[in-house]
Design an enzyme around this catalytic site. Structure first.
Site, PDB file in Angstrom:
ATOM      1  N   SER A 185      20.203 -16.712  12.101  1.00 28.00           N
ATOM      2  CA  SER A 185      18.959 -17.050  11.410  1.00 28.00           C
ATOM      3  C   SER A 185      18.866 -18.564  11.199  1.00 28.00           C
ATOM      4  O   SER A 185      18.858 -19.315  12.159  1.00 28.00           O
ATOM      5  CB  SER A 185      18.884 -16.265  10.093  1.00 28.00           C
ATOM      6  OG  SER A 185      17.591 -16.311   9.543  1.00 28.00           O
TER       7      SER A 185
ATOM      8  N   ASP B 163      13.446  -6.461  13.211  1.00 23.59           N
ATOM      9  CA  ASP B 163      13.691  -7.596  12.316  1.00 23.59           C
ATOM     10  C   ASP B 163      12.365  -7.984  11.664  1.00 23.59           C
ATOM     11  O   ASP B 163      11.419  -8.396  12.349  1.00 23.59           O
ATOM     12  CB  ASP B 163      14.252  -8.747  13.145  1.00 23.59           C
ATOM     13  CG  ASP B 163      14.676  -9.953  12.336  1.00 23.59           C
ATOM     14  OD1 ASP B 163      14.085 -10.203  11.274  1.00 23.59           O
ATOM     15  OD2 ASP B 163      15.596 -10.658  12.788  1.00 23.59           O
TER      16      ASP B 163
ATOM     17  N   HIS C  10      17.654  -7.619  10.745  1.00 24.94           N
ATOM     18  CA  HIS C  10      18.075  -9.023  10.646  1.00 24.94           C
ATOM     19  C   HIS C  10      19.460  -9.196  10.036  1.00 24.94           C
ATOM     20  O   HIS C  10      19.968 -10.311  10.022  1.00 24.94           O
ATOM     21  CB  HIS C  10      17.045  -9.781   9.800  1.00 24.94           C
ATOM     22  CG  HIS C  10      17.137 -11.279   9.900  1.00 24.94           C
ATOM     23  ND1 HIS C  10      16.781 -11.975  11.040  1.00 24.94           N
ATOM     24  CD2 HIS C  10      17.540 -12.221   8.996  1.00 24.94           C
ATOM     25  CE1 HIS C  10      16.950 -13.274  10.836  1.00 24.94           C
ATOM     26  NE2 HIS C  10      17.408 -13.453   9.613  1.00 24.94           N
TER      27      HIS C  10
END
Length: 283
Positions: free
Chosen positions: A147, A225, A258
């Site tokens: 991320s 996600d 995620h």
């Protein structure tokens, strides 16, 4: 000077957590290191992992399940914290996506952030410390991240390809200058001149390169996600790689989200990717 906070036997190696004073940050910083059993006999290749928003130097080591395969492959793992701690700046703890836990791996230029929020230079400082103090092969160091940390890994690799020989990422922020997380952080850390933001935008950087990593880049992205539509923009990085003639394996996975269940599913393949490519680069 390194301060050992704790150490734990793990898959024949040792998991350690350290503190040290950072010259770049101007404050104490923490990081974690997994030393595989092979490090007792000599220098080993290494992989930096940059974590995402709200995470610390502990998150990857406790949640990803990476040590087992790192021990098998003889790969050292290093994970820094995600921001300065204890700067006590106004507003730095008011939101989860800015300030504490959200350094975005850049060097802030705007007051008051520019005094301590220098995470780009801090990772390079930590790189030098690792090479000096740990049994690592300097020519065999890669970088990965998740991320915000995937953004950091791509940016640091693209700007320092002689230091980081391999790069991969899990659900990275691929065009930080264009997404809400990045716009919020860059506006405060770097100011309103958006041209200044592009030095920390992985897609913008890649589009200016010519095959910076000939052996390829690996990215995994979950299709379930919730941040994919508005924050991550893997298609922008994919397009930039086409411009740069950069080999890219961008794997899209149905159902995965995620978090660290996603990361733990594919972390073994990333570690094997880095170990294989680093060994090839060392020949």
């Amino acid at each position: 000077m390194l301060e050992l906070i704790s150490e734990h036997a793990c898959f024949g190696g040792v998991q350690r957590f350290y503190s040290h004073h950072s010259e770049e940050i101007g404050l104490p910083m923490r990081f974690s290191v997994f030393l595989p059993p092979q490090a007792r006999a000599g220098k080993v290749p290494a992989l930096f992992y940059l974590a995402g928003l709200t995470c610390t130097e502990e998150t990857f080591m406790t949640k990803a399940g990476a040590q087992r395969v790192a021990a098998q492959q003889g790969l050292m793992l290093i994970a820094p914290d995600t921001s300065p701690r204890g700067a006590n700046l106004p507003g730095e703890a008011d939101s989860w996506d800015f300030g504490v836990g959200a350094g975005f791996y850049l060097d802030a230029t705007e007051a008051p952030w520019n005094r301590h929020y220098r995470m780009y230079s801090y990772v390079l400082e930590l790189y030098k410390l690792i090479v000096q103090e740990f049994p690592v092969q300097p020519a065999s160091i890669g970088i990965t991240g998740h991320s915000m940390g995937g953004h950091g890994a791509l940016v640091l690799a693209l700007r320092n390809p002689t230091l980081f020989k391999t790069v991969s990422a899990f659900a990275p922020v691929c065009a930080a200058s264009q997404c809400p997380w990045g716009v919020k952080a860059f506006s405060a850390y770097l100011g309103s001149k958006q041209d200044d933001w592009l030095q920390y935008d992985a897609s913008a950087l890649m589009a200016q390169k010519n095959t910076p990593f000939p052996s390829g880049i690996l990215i995994d992205q979950g299709l379930n996600d919730k941040f994919l539509p508005n924050q991550l923009f893997p298609e922008a990085f994919e397009a930039a790689c086409q411009i740069a003639q950069q080999p890219l394996e961008l794997r899209r996975h149905a159902e995965y989200d995620h978090g660290y269940y996603f990361i733990s599913t594919f972390v073994e393949e990333h570690i094997r990717f880095h170990h294989r490519k680093l060994n090839e680069a060392d020949r």
